[in-house]
Write a protein that holds these residues in place. Structure first.
Motif, mmCIF file in Angstrom:
data_model
loop_
_atom_site.group_PDB
_atom_site.id
_atom_site.type_symbol
_atom_site.label_atom_id
_atom_site.label_comp_id
_atom_site.label_asym_id
_atom_site.label_seq_id
_atom_site.Cartn_x
_atom_site.Cartn_y
_atom_site.Cartn_z
ATOM 1 N N MET A 29 11.814 -35.151 33.454
ATOM 2 C CA MET A 29 12.529 -35.586 34.649
ATOM 3 C C MET A 29 14.038 -35.515 34.456
ATOM 4 N N ILE A 67 5.539 -34.088 34.802
ATOM 5 C CA ILE A 67 6.061 -35.235 35.553
ATOM 6 C C ILE A 67 4.940 -36.047 36.213
ATOM 7 N N SER A 113 9.197 -43.229 40.558
ATOM 8 C CA SER A 113 8.345 -42.636 41.583
ATOM 9 C C SER A 113 9.181 -42.015 42.696
ATOM 10 N N ARG A 116 10.661 -38.804 41.359
ATOM 11 C CA ARG A 116 9.631 -37.770 41.278
ATOM 12 C C ARG A 116 9.301 -37.234 42.676
ATOM 13 N N THR A 120 9.552 -33.305 43.809
ATOM 14 C CA THR A 120 8.417 -32.526 44.306
ATOM 15 C C THR A 120 8.709 -31.934 45.682
ATOM 16 N N GLU A 130 1.050 -31.582 42.673
ATOM 17 C CA GLU A 130 0.770 -32.865 43.300
ATOM 18 C C GLU A 130 -0.434 -32.760 44.240
#
Length: 264
Positions: A29, A67, A113, A116, A120, A130
């Motif tokens: 990350m 991730i 979160s 992330r 994404t 995902e």
């Protein structure tokens, strides 16, 4: 070796594995945010985490997996919820409880979160990863709901298997809707309360459609989907109270009927 020593060692190994996966994820990350996803290599991720390249590949097959360190363990916990479900719990309720494990995974690290989620949205490869993770949960919950149907007894006009698949998708969709809204807001608010509200909508929509002869007893107030008749009626069989109601019967009327029968 004692029986208690084996689970203890297994738990320690699992915890160590998850800790290393999270350290690699944090390194990934950090590099994705500073260098960009495409410019970051597996060797750089491993070096930032202070491990060898081969260690990285013991935990992840590719950098886009790095991730999402907790999905494997969360899937196991969700499956454990299904396997330990009380025999008389509505399977739809069980699935709702199972997917809460996913939400708790995100809620355990709100800041990470959110970061992330933003990443994404920007990187198609991570978005595809995902989506693949979400599909694993959906398959798990669909199999669980379908497991409450006797496939040999399937007949024309029986929509229960279809409803099982649609309901499983609805639970996952409701979860993802709430999760995305929560992440877009910066992970602010009581996300479990928001999730419960979404699940209540799913129950009202699909909870009355399952065949009562093959699923565990439905929630009081949701009805059994029994055709014919109007309103709700109850009868006692030994110490069991049986409620029969049309699916369009108001919940308040069903509850009043049940309360009256319990008082009689």
């Amino acid at each position: 070796m004692s029986d208690t020593a084996k689970p203890s060692r297994s738990h320690a190994a699992s915890s160590q594995r998850l800790r290393m996966r999270r350290e690699l994820a944090a390194a990934a990350m950090e590099l994705f945010a500073t260098k960009g996803y495409e410019a970051t290599t597996v060797d750089e991720i491993a070096a930032t985490a202070g491990v060898a390249r081969r260690t990285f590949f013991r935990h992840f097959r590719a950098k886009e997996e790095a991730i999402f360190p907790d999905h494997d363990d969360t899937l196991v916990r969700a499956q454990a919820v299904l396997e330990a479900a009380p025999p008389h719990e509505n399977p739809l309720d069980t699935v709702c409880r199972g997917i809460k494990e996913v939400m708790r995974m995100y809620a355990a690290s709100p800041k990470g979160s959110v970061e992330r989620y933003k990443l994404t949205r920007e990187v198609p490869a991570l978005r595809e990863r995902e989506i693949a993770s979400v599909a694993r949960y959906e398959r798990l919950f669909t199999r669980y709901l379908l497991g409450h149907f006797d496939e040999a007894a399937h007949r024309d006009g029986d929509d229960d298997p279809l409803l099982a698949e649609v309901a499983a998708s609805a639970v996952v969709t409701a979860h993802n809707h709430v999760l995305r809204r929560w992440l877009r807001s910066g992970a602010v608010g009581d996300v479990e309360a928001q999730l419960d509200h979404a699940f209540a909508i799913v129950r009202r929509t699909f909870g009355t459609g399952f065949g009562a002869n093959r699923l565990a007893s439905p929630e009081p107030g949701l009805g059994t989907g029994t055709p014919g008749g109007a309103g709700a009626e109850t009868r006692r069989e030994d110490e069991v109270l049986v409620t029969v109601a049309r699916t369009d019967t108001p919940i308040g009327e069903i509850m009043r009927t049940i309360e009256q029968a319990l008082r009689d």
